[in-house]
Design a protein around this motif. Structure first.
Motif, PDB file in Angstrom:
ATOM      1  N   SER A 155      30.757   3.125  10.884  1.00 27.91           N
ATOM      2  CA  SER A 155      30.178   4.039   9.887  1.00 27.91           C
ATOM      3  C   SER A 155      29.238   3.353   8.904  1.00 27.91           C
ATOM      4  O   SER A 155      28.485   4.019   8.201  1.00 27.91           O
ATOM      5  CB  SER A 155      31.310   4.700   9.101  1.00 27.91           C
ATOM      6  N   GLY A 156      29.305   2.014   8.806  1.00 22.80           N
ATOM      7  CA  GLY A 156      28.529   1.310   7.791  1.00 22.80           C
ATOM      8  C   GLY A 156      29.283   1.132   6.490  1.00 22.80           C
ATOM      9  O   GLY A 156      28.826   0.474   5.570  1.00 22.80           O
ATOM     10  N   VAL A 157      30.483   1.760   6.412  1.00 24.36           N
ATOM     11  CA  VAL A 157      31.335   1.637   5.226  1.00 24.36           C
ATOM     12  C   VAL A 157      32.330   0.499   5.442  1.00 24.36           C
ATOM     13  O   VAL A 157      32.896   0.352   6.516  1.00 24.36           O
ATOM     14  CB  VAL A 157      32.093   2.961   4.968  1.00 24.36           C
ATOM     15  N   PHE A 158      32.513  -0.322   4.387  1.00 20.70           N
ATOM     16  CA  PHE A 158      33.536  -1.376   4.421  1.00 20.70           C
ATOM     17  C   PHE A 158      34.493  -1.117   3.266  1.00 20.70           C
ATOM     18  O   PHE A 158      34.201  -1.461   2.130  1.00 20.70           O
ATOM     19  CB  PHE A 158      32.898  -2.765   4.289  1.00 20.70           C
ATOM     20  N   GLY A 159      35.636  -0.485   3.575  1.00 21.85           N
ATOM     21  CA  GLY A 159      36.576  -0.156   2.509  1.00 21.85           C
ATOM     22  C   GLY A 159      36.718   1.342   2.379  1.00 21.85           C
ATOM     23  O   GLY A 159      36.469   2.090   3.327  1.00 21.85           O
ATOM     24  N   ASP A 160      37.113   1.794   1.190  1.00 19.72           N
ATOM     25  CA  ASP A 160      37.401   3.217   0.976  1.00 19.72           C
ATOM     26  C   ASP A 160      36.662   3.752  -0.256  1.00 19.72           C
ATOM     27  O   ASP A 160      37.086   3.518  -1.391  1.00 19.72           O
ATOM     28  CB  ASP A 160      38.915   3.402   0.792  1.00 19.72           C
ATOM     29  N   PRO A 161      35.571   4.489  -0.023  1.00 15.84           N
ATOM     30  CA  PRO A 161      34.792   4.995  -1.167  1.00 15.84           C
ATOM     31  C   PRO A 161      35.349   6.271  -1.784  1.00 15.84           C
ATOM     32  O   PRO A 161      34.855   6.725  -2.818  1.00 15.84           O
ATOM     33  CB  PRO A 161      33.416   5.271  -0.536  1.00 15.84           C
ATOM     34  N   THR A 162      36.405   6.865  -1.177  1.00 17.13           N
ATOM     35  CA  THR A 162      36.793   8.226  -1.583  1.00 17.13           C
ATOM     36  C   THR A 162      37.377   8.301  -3.002  1.00 17.13           C
ATOM     37  O   THR A 162      37.365   9.361  -3.613  1.00 17.13           O
ATOM     38  CB  THR A 162      37.817   8.835  -0.596  1.00 17.13           C
ATOM     39  N   SER A 163      37.884   7.179  -3.516  1.00 16.73           N
ATOM     40  CA  SER A 163      38.455   7.214  -4.874  1.00 16.73           C
ATOM     41  C   SER A 163      37.462   6.749  -5.936  1.00 16.73           C
ATOM     42  O   SER A 163      37.834   6.481  -7.079  1.00 16.73           O
ATOM     43  CB  SER A 163      39.726   6.368  -4.922  1.00 16.73           C
ATOM     44  N   ALA A 164      36.181   6.671  -5.568  1.00 23.68           N
ATOM     45  CA  ALA A 164      35.147   6.239  -6.523  1.00 23.68           C
ATOM     46  C   ALA A 164      34.932   7.289  -7.608  1.00 23.68           C
ATOM     47  O   ALA A 164      35.001   8.487  -7.338  1.00 23.68           O
ATOM     48  CB  ALA A 164      33.836   6.001  -5.781  1.00 23.68           C
ATOM     49  N   THR A 165      34.690   6.806  -8.829  1.00 19.94           N
ATOM     50  CA  THR A 165      34.335   7.714  -9.931  1.00 19.94           C
ATOM     51  C   THR A 165      33.243   7.069 -10.786  1.00 19.94           C
ATOM     52  O   THR A 165      33.120   5.837 -10.826  1.00 19.94           O
ATOM     53  CB  THR A 165      35.531   8.004 -10.870  1.00 19.94           C
ATOM     54  N   ALA A 166      32.498   7.908 -11.496  1.00 19.03           N
ATOM     55  CA  ALA A 166      31.458   7.402 -12.401  1.00 19.03           C
ATOM     56  C   ALA A 166      32.076   6.564 -13.521  1.00 19.03           C
ATOM     57  O   ALA A 166      31.481   5.586 -13.978  1.00 19.03           O
ATOM     58  CB  ALA A 166      30.671   8.575 -12.982  1.00 19.03           C
ATOM     59  N   LYS A 167      33.288   6.939 -13.943  1.00 23.64           N
ATOM     60  CA  LYS A 167      33.944   6.206 -15.032  1.00 23.64           C
ATOM     61  C   LYS A 167      34.241   4.768 -14.609  1.00 23.64           C
ATOM     62  O   LYS A 167      34.008   3.821 -15.364  1.00 23.64           O
ATOM     63  CB  LYS A 167      35.235   6.937 -15.422  1.00 23.64           C
ATOM     64  N   LYS A 168      34.749   4.605 -13.378  1.00 26.43           N
ATOM     65  CA  LYS A 168      34.976   3.242 -12.863  1.00 26.43           C
ATOM     66  C   LYS A 168      33.651   2.489 -12.780  1.00 26.43           C
ATOM     67  O   LYS A 168      33.569   1.296 -13.092  1.00 26.43           O
ATOM     68  CB  LYS A 168      35.621   3.300 -11.473  1.00 26.43           C
ATOM     69  N   GLY A 169      32.618   3.183 -12.351  1.00 28.44           N
ATOM     70  CA  GLY A 169      31.289   2.561 -12.257  1.00 28.44           C
ATOM     71  C   GLY A 169      30.801   2.085 -13.607  1.00 28.44           C
ATOM     72  O   GLY A 169      30.276   0.969 -13.732  1.00 28.44           O
ATOM     73  N   GLU A 170      31.000   2.907 -14.633  1.00 31.84           N
ATOM     74  CA  GLU A 170      30.589   2.517 -15.996  1.00 31.84           C
ATOM     75  C   GLU A 170      31.342   1.274 -16.453  1.00 31.84           C
ATOM     76  O   GLU A 170      30.763   0.368 -17.056  1.00 31.84           O
ATOM     77  CB  GLU A 170      30.851   3.669 -16.981  1.00 31.84           C
ATOM     78  N   THR A 171      32.652   1.228 -16.153  1.00 32.70           N
ATOM     79  CA  THR A 171      33.465   0.064 -16.539  1.00 32.70           C
ATOM     80  C   THR A 171      32.965  -1.194 -15.831  1.00 32.70           C
ATOM     81  O   THR A 171      32.843  -2.267 -16.443  1.00 32.70           O
ATOM     82  CB  THR A 171      34.951   0.315 -16.184  1.00 32.70           C
ATOM     83  N   LEU A 172      32.677  -1.066 -14.539  1.00 34.60           N
ATOM     84  CA  LEU A 172      32.162  -2.209 -13.772  1.00 34.60           C
ATOM     85  C   LEU A 172      30.827  -2.687 -14.340  1.00 34.60           C
ATOM     86  O   LEU A 172      30.629  -3.883 -14.574  1.00 34.60           O
ATOM     87  CB  LEU A 172      31.987  -1.808 -12.296  1.00 34.60           C
ATOM     88  N   ILE A 173      29.922  -1.753 -14.578  1.00 39.09           N
ATOM     89  CA  ILE A 173      28.593  -2.126 -15.060  1.00 39.09           C
ATOM     90  C   ILE A 173      28.680  -2.778 -16.442  1.00 39.09           C
ATOM     91  O   ILE A 173      28.075  -3.834 -16.684  1.00 39.09           O
ATOM     92  CB  ILE A 173      27.663  -0.889 -15.084  1.00 39.09           C
ATOM     93  N   ALA A 174      29.462  -2.173 -17.321  1.00 38.94           N
ATOM     94  CA  ALA A 174      29.587  -2.726 -18.683  1.00 38.94           C
ATOM     95  C   ALA A 174      30.142  -4.154 -18.639  1.00 38.94           C
ATOM     96  O   ALA A 174      29.659  -5.044 -19.353  1.00 38.94           O
ATOM     97  CB  ALA A 174      30.485  -1.828 -19.530  1.00 38.94           C
ATOM     98  N   GLY A 175      31.152  -4.386 -17.793  1.00 38.38           N
ATOM     99  CA  GLY A 175      31.751  -5.716 -17.694  1.00 38.38           C
ATOM    100  C   GLY A 175      30.795  -6.732 -17.088  1.00 38.38           C
ATOM    101  O   GLY A 175      30.718  -7.882 -17.551  1.00 38.38           O
ATOM    102  N   ILE A 176      30.065  -6.312 -16.063  1.00 41.50           N
ATOM    103  CA  ILE A 176      29.098  -7.210 -15.416  1.00 41.50           C
ATOM    104  C   ILE A 176      27.976  -7.576 -16.397  1.00 41.50           C
ATOM    105  O   ILE A 176      27.565  -8.733 -16.490  1.00 41.50           O
ATOM    106  CB  ILE A 176      28.510  -6.533 -14.144  1.00 41.50           C
ATOM    107  N   VAL A 177      27.515  -6.583 -17.160  1.00 41.76           N
ATOM    108  CA  VAL A 177      26.436  -6.840 -18.132  1.00 41.76           C
ATOM    109  C   VAL A 177      26.929  -7.797 -19.217  1.00 41.76           C
ATOM    110  O   VAL A 177      26.235  -8.759 -19.579  1.00 41.76           O
ATOM    111  CB  VAL A 177      25.932  -5.515 -18.745  1.00 41.76           C
ATOM    112  N   GLU A 178      28.142  -7.564 -19.699  1.00 42.29           N
ATOM    113  CA  GLU A 178      28.689  -8.424 -20.758  1.00 42.29           C
ATOM    114  C   GLU A 178      28.793  -9.875 -20.288  1.00 42.29           C
ATOM    115  O   GLU A 178      28.382 -10.806 -20.989  1.00 42.29           O
ATOM    116  CB  GLU A 178      30.072  -7.887 -21.165  1.00 42.29           C
TER     117      GLU A 178
END
Ligand SMILES: [Zn+2]
Length: 240
Positions: A206-229
């Motif tokens: 499928s081109g997917v590695f892992g499980d994207p179904t539990s993804a949320t924008a809130k988790k994305g914001e947390t990841l981005i904020a931490g990576i930027v910091e």
């Protein structure tokens, strides 16, 4: 922060005179399953680069939206640069930045296959013309992902069209995400993966590695904020 996509020459001149640092995202045009666009690594890296740039009042360069994605060429839509081409582009941009008086370049890399050509270009710019280049591969991502994600990565530090990347895309460009098409796949990696060139389509459907179904924008914001910091902290050390 100054975005060179919209800035004028006098505005750039003024920012350079104040000692601004350039920030460049390097992405890819690469398959990311049925639910994420080919531009995923470019959208993510440019999104992170923009926030880093805001934090350090830098010069945001237009991103490089192609990368070295040879191992996904078995999937339609993936278009790859050779490592030599990518390195040459980075050398040309580095020489130009140096010539125009920019103090240093920070590269925000969004795609694993770009690491070697970026590191080599950075080394050459330092050795040959004394231009300082730092390259970042989403520092802190692994630590945050381990803390907030509900699914496991398909392999350690291997994030591709999974919960991590899908969450970051939901935070940055939700209009590009087809969550109704998101489905998990945990492929069995060949035992000699990483020891020989192996196309990913030879063991992943499928081109997917892992499980994207539990993804949320809130988790994305947390990841981005931490990576930027973490990126900003490391840039502080680099420039000191
Ligand atoms: Zn990706």
């Amino acid at each position: 922060m100054l975005d060179l996509h919209v800035a004028t020459s006098p505005e750039v001149k003024e920012a350079i005179e104040k000692g601004a640092v350039a920030v460049l995202a390097v992405g890819a045009l690469e398959q990311h399953g049925a639910h994420l666009p080919l531009s995923t690594d470019s959208v993510m890296s440019h999104g992170v680069a923009r926030r880093v740039c805001e934090a350090i009042d830098g010069l945001l360069l237009p991103p490089i939206v192609y990368g070295d994605a040879w191992n996904n060429e078995g999937f339609a839509g993936t278009l790859s640069l050779s490592p030599d081409t990518l390195r040459a582009i980075l050398l040309d941009l580095g020489h130009g930045l140096k010539r125009t008086g920019v103090r240093a370049l920070v590269i925000v890399n969004g795609h694993f296959g770009n690491r070697e050509p970026i590191a080599l270009a950075a080394r050459m710019l330092k050795q040959e013309v004394g231009f300082p280049v730092m390259h970042l591969d989403y520092p802190g991502m692994e630590r945050i992902a381990e803390k907030i994600c509900d699914s496991k990565p398909a392999a350690p530090t291997f994030y591709h069209a999974d919960e991590v990347e899908t969450s970051m895309m939901l935070a940055l460009a939700p209009e590009l995400v087809r969550m109704d098409k998101a489905a998990p796949e945990y492929p069995v990696f060949p035992e000699i993966f990483g020891m020989a060139p192996i196309g990913l389509d030879s063991f992943n459907k499928s081109g997917v590695f892992g499980d994207p179904t539990s993804a949320t924008a809130k988790k994305g914001e947390t990841l981005i904020a931490g990576i930027v910091e973490e990126s900003v902290r490391l840039i502080g050390i680099f420039l000191a």
